[in-house]
Design an enzyme around this catalytic site. Structure first.
Site, PDB file in Angstrom:
ATOM      1  CB  SER A  78      -0.868  -0.011   1.264  1.00 40.51           C
ATOM      2  OG  SER A  78      -1.451   1.259   1.467  1.00 40.51           O
TER       3      SER A  78
ATOM      4  CE1 TYR B 103      -3.510  -2.805   5.562  1.00 44.69           C
ATOM      5  CE2 TYR B 103      -3.205  -0.465   5.111  1.00 44.69           C
ATOM      6  CZ  TYR B 103      -3.426  -1.748   4.661  1.00 44.69           C
ATOM      7  OH  TYR B 103      -3.555  -1.988   3.305  1.00 44.69           O
TER       8      TYR B 103
ATOM      9  CE  LYS C 259      -1.299  -4.692   3.434  1.00 41.41           C
ATOM     10  NZ  LYS C 259      -1.563  -5.930   2.708  1.00 41.41           N
TER      11      LYS C 259
ATOM     12  CG  LEU D 280     -14.248  10.118  -0.639  1.00 41.78           C
ATOM     13  CD1 LEU D 280     -14.993  10.975   0.374  1.00 41.78           C
ATOM     14  CD2 LEU D 280     -13.291  10.980  -1.464  1.00 41.78           C
TER      15      LEU D 280
END
Ligand code: NAD
Ligand code: UD1
Length: 342
Positions: free
Chosen positions: A124, A148, A152, A199
């Site tokens: 990410s 998180y 990653k 979003l």
């Protein structure tokens, strides 16, 4: 190619399966449905008009995963499985480290035990953290701001060390920017559990009437209109990037991290306007305070993806919004029957 796909029933996994199957690959999905539904796989089979194998299981279950590798004998793995809610990772860090990191180690062990040497991993853009400069290229310092994001980055490091230690092992770490959109058929899409954190699904649920109004997290950033700017990428483009990565594995040396974005960014208010155009619905919003941990702007330098994989994004905001609307309006409560949802 025989491809084992962890987390294939999820949002990005399910969209990747369709072109993967259509390209003729043999696919096995390994998923525990923690955040997804078997219905997504049923729809993938219909869309691709092909079957795929499925094993229900946890990536931390070494015995089951090992048996699955031994019988399926994959040439490569696409590793989507994991937990991804940033806010939840702050309150449950151990769960995130256990599932994401321990799960990835188990997966690499099974690959090694079964002679599988190629992996494409879902990383990410959150690994970059606060930008020193934009667009982020792959050399930008890595300073993730959440458990998180740190999980990653740790998995990236573990995979890199694994490729260094094993001659012939190859890995592509795809650093996704902001995946949005759905398959244009409206049959598969993003189906977040509970109130969406991100979003696009929030906007879509406002447009369909499931939520009253969007809360815009701050309008005092140093951006075009004061709201946060992100590099949104259509999940169909992202799906193609996985096929390009699989094709590129035998042309790389060891391990490569590659940004997957469009190189363009849109503000929250530009997303609202684009969604209203695509859906013909109004999306009421209120301006609220900034969300802790948010940066003003994120945008990918996409030169490496083009150079190394011959891939670039093709779809813009209007396509992202109209595909999301197709999915949301045809499946107002996602994969669950309406009675089961809030
Ligand atoms: P998702 O939650 O829809 O899919 C994840 C899949 O993994 C689900 O099917 C889930 O059931 C499965 N899974 C989770 N834990 C598992 C476990 N322990 N064992 C087996 N299966 C397990 O998420 P997504 O949006 O499709 O994301 C896929 C990957 O991409 C994740 O690793 C995520 O961190 C990464 N990613 C996602 C985004 C995004 O915005 N969606 C952005 C950057 C990176
Ligand atoms: C978030 C995660 C990031 C993850 C990415 C996946 C955080 C801090 N970051 O990124 O780690 O990789 O999702 O897609 O959670 N917004 C609103 N109202 C809302 C929701 C969002 O105004 O209800 C704004 C945000 O402030 C931001 C933009 O919309 O400016 C995009 O937000 P979101 O979709 O959550 O993605 P990111 O914050 O970029």
């Amino acid at each position: 190619m025989r491809v084992l796909v962890t987390g294939g029933a999820g949002y990005i996994g399910s969209h990747t399966l369709v072109p993967l199957l259509r390209a003729g690959h043999e696919v096995l999905v390994y998923d525990n449905y923690a955040t997804s539904s078997p219905e997504a796989l049923a729809r993938v089979r219909q869309l691709a008009n092909r079957d795929l194998a499925v094993v229900e299981g946890d990536i931390r279950d070494l015995a089951l995963l090992d048996r699955t590798f031994a019988s399926f004998r994959p040439d490569a793995v696409i590793h989507f499985a994991g937990l991804k809610a940033v806010g939840e990772s702050h309150s449950q860090p151990l769960e995130y480290y256990a599932q994401n990191i321990a799960g990835s180690i188990t997966l690499l062990q099974c690959m090694a035990q079964n002679g599988c040497t190629q992996i494409v991993f879902s990383s990410s853009a959150t690994v970059y953290g606060e930008p020193d400069y934009l667009p982020y290229d792959e050399h930008h310092p890595l300073r993730p701001q959440s458990p998180y994001g740190r999980s990653k980055l740790m998995i990236e490091t573990i995979i890199r060390d694994w490729t260094s230690a094993n001659a012939g092992a190859r890995a592509i770490l795809l650093r996704y920017f902001n995946p949005v959109g759905a398959h244009p058929s409206g049959r598969i899409g993003e189906d977040p559990l509970g109130t969406p954190n991100n979003l696009m699904p929030y906007i879509a649920q406002v447009a369909i009437g499931r939520r009253e109004a969007l809360l815009v997290h701050g309008d005092d950033y140093d951006t075009r209109d004061g709201t946060g700017e992100r590099d949104y990428i259509h999940v169909e483009d992202l799906a193609r990037a996985h096929l390009a990565a699989l094709d590129s594995l035998d042309r790389i040396d060891g391990c490569e991290a590659i940004n997957v974005g469009t190189g363009q960014s849109a503000t929250v208010l530009e997303m609202v306007a684009a969604f209203e155009r695509a859906s013909g619905r109004s999306v009421p919003y209120r301006i609220g305070p900034r969300r802790p941990g948010d940066v003003a702007r994120m945008c990918a330098d996409v030169a490496k993806a083009r150079a190394l994989m011959g891939w670039q994004a093709e779809l813009g905001l209007d396509a992202m919004c109209s595909a999301t609307w197709q999915w949301q309006s045809r499946n107002p409560t996602g994969y669950a029957p309406e009675v089961e949802r809030d």
